[in-house]
Design an enzyme around this catalytic site. Sequence first.
Site, short mmCIF file in Angstrom:
data_model
loop_
_atom_site.label_atom_id
_atom_site.label_comp_id
_atom_site.label_asym_id
_atom_site.label_seq_id
_atom_site.Cartn_x
_atom_site.Cartn_y
_atom_site.Cartn_z
N ASP A 141 35.61 35.00 38.35
CA ASP A 141 36.15 34.74 39.69
C ASP A 141 36.23 35.98 40.57
O ASP A 141 36.64 35.89 41.73
CB ASP A 141 37.57 34.15 39.58
CG ASP A 141 37.57 32.76 38.96
OD1 ASP A 141 36.54 32.07 39.05
OD2 ASP A 141 38.61 32.37 38.39
N GLY A 167 43.35 32.65 40.30
CA GLY A 167 42.54 33.87 40.29
C GLY A 167 43.29 35.11 40.76
O GLY A 167 42.69 35.98 41.41
N SER A 190 41.90 38.27 39.20
CA SER A 190 40.58 38.53 39.79
C SER A 190 40.74 39.15 41.18
O SER A 190 39.98 40.05 41.56
CB SER A 190 39.78 37.22 39.93
OG SER A 190 39.67 36.61 38.67
N ALA A 191 41.73 38.67 41.93
CA ALA A 191 41.98 39.25 43.26
C ALA A 191 42.40 40.71 43.11
O ALA A 191 41.98 41.58 43.90
CB ALA A 191 43.07 38.45 43.98
N PRO A 251 50.53 33.55 41.37
CA PRO A 251 51.16 33.43 40.05
C PRO A 251 50.24 33.89 38.91
O PRO A 251 49.01 33.73 39.01
CB PRO A 251 51.47 31.94 39.92
CG PRO A 251 50.61 31.27 40.94
CD PRO A 251 50.40 32.25 42.05
N ALA A 308 48.31 33.76 35.50
CA ALA A 308 47.71 32.65 34.73
C ALA A 308 48.01 31.31 35.40
O ALA A 308 48.33 30.32 34.74
CB ALA A 308 48.20 32.66 33.28
N LYS A 345 42.58 31.90 45.16
CA LYS A 345 41.58 30.84 45.46
C LYS A 345 42.04 29.50 44.92
O LYS A 345 42.86 29.40 44.00
CB LYS A 345 40.22 31.20 44.87
CG LYS A 345 40.19 31.49 43.35
CD LYS A 345 40.09 30.29 42.47
CE LYS A 345 40.22 30.63 40.98
NZ LYS A 345 40.43 29.47 40.12
P1 ATP Z 1 41.57 32.10 36.78
O1 ATP Z 1 41.97 31.06 37.76
O2 ATP Z 1 40.61 33.12 37.34
O3 ATP Z 1 41.20 31.57 35.43
P2 ATP Z 1 44.32 32.70 36.48
O4 ATP Z 1 44.78 32.72 37.89
O5 ATP Z 1 44.61 31.48 35.68
O6 ATP Z 1 42.81 33.02 36.48
P3 ATP Z 1 45.19 35.41 36.16
O7 ATP Z 1 46.57 35.56 36.67
O8 ATP Z 1 44.09 35.85 37.04
O9 ATP Z 1 44.95 33.91 35.72
O10 ATP Z 1 45.08 36.21 34.78
C1 ATP Z 1 44.83 35.64 33.52
C2 ATP Z 1 45.29 36.62 32.43
O11 ATP Z 1 44.74 37.92 32.66
C3 ATP Z 1 46.79 36.79 32.41
O12 ATP Z 1 47.35 35.96 31.43
C4 ATP Z 1 47.01 38.27 32.08
O13 ATP Z 1 47.42 38.44 30.75
C5 ATP Z 1 45.66 38.94 32.26
N1 ATP Z 1 45.68 39.98 33.30
C6 ATP Z 1 45.17 41.20 33.22
N2 ATP Z 1 45.35 41.90 34.37
C7 ATP Z 1 46.02 41.11 35.21
C8 ATP Z 1 46.50 41.26 36.53
N3 ATP Z 1 46.33 42.39 37.24
N4 ATP Z 1 47.13 40.21 37.08
C9 ATP Z 1 47.26 39.05 36.40
N5 ATP Z 1 46.85 38.87 35.13
C10 ATP Z 1 46.22 39.88 34.53
#
Ligand code: ATP
Length: 311
Positions: free
Chosen positions: A145, A109, A112-113, A103, A105, A17
Amino acid sequence: MTSPDSLPMVHVRAPGKINVFLRVGAVMDDGYHDVATAYQAVSLYEDVRAWPADDFSVSFTGPIDTSSLATDGSNLAIKAARMLARKADYRGGVRLEIEKRVPIAGGMGGGSADAAATLVACDALWGTELSREELLTLAARLGADVPFALTGGTALGTVRGDHLSPALAKGQYHWVLVLREEGMSTPQVYEELDRHRERHALDISPAEERPTVDANVLQALRAGDPEMLAESLSNDLQAPAIHLSPSIGEVIELGEMNGALAGFVSGSGPTVAFLTADLDSALDLQIALSAARLTAVRAIGPVHGARVITD
Ligand code: ATP
């Protein structure tokens, strides 16, 4: 003995997202901030494949380096599967394989996906047949998310971002996303925002307790007009993200000099999303950014939420 190939498999695809608008409210008593956001699901997907198993496991494939990700019970996909099993009183487990393109973090999201796709995949694999509302309730418990990754499309999110309402939206938008290998911690970006607000308390008006999405964003989405949307894009987390990683600002400048209607930080960063006028401008921009040795991918939005794919 049954060979793994003869076991039933469910394949679910869920989108990453972009927050085309993200306003962060004041810190609440519990230490969290309420937000008002407009989400758009984009065609950068996570593909989750699920096989029946006695216990719970997850592995990753795809272009993203996932070596930093835990594959134990702290992984969001395993959490989602276990939560569904508890809710449905299902005694078995699941083997999950996730083809990751969003990517880690990155502010898009991706985790979350994965969680949303896992809920849909296990529900189909185990025949638990939970209602949409029950799945959305589990999703909200997994993360702010996650409900949006289930619904997809374009939606407004309030409170933690998890109280969703559909947004009237038409048209298709062409995005170019600059992805980074190293992620950014969402809590750190929020802390930086709080520090910024404290430092500038005298110059800026206090954050609202109950923020709302600006009317011009809703109008642009209703009109399906990229130029109008470009003018109303806004993200309160952009300034703190650039403060923590100044090169994000340089990337935005480069994209805007090369034909983007607007560039901005996606969620808590560090992914930068560029909105373009059409497919041709998106292709030109992707070439210009790639020439500067950035990882630039194209995506369209809005797209559907997590759903079963028939291979
Ligand atoms: P958002 O935009 O929802 O804040 P994001 O895209 O910045 O999230 P994500 O990749 O969704 O970040 O994940 C954040 C953290 O969650 C990562 O640093 C990781 O340690 C942990 N995590 C746990 N399970 C997963 C997974 N299946 N994929 C990615 N990260 C995961």
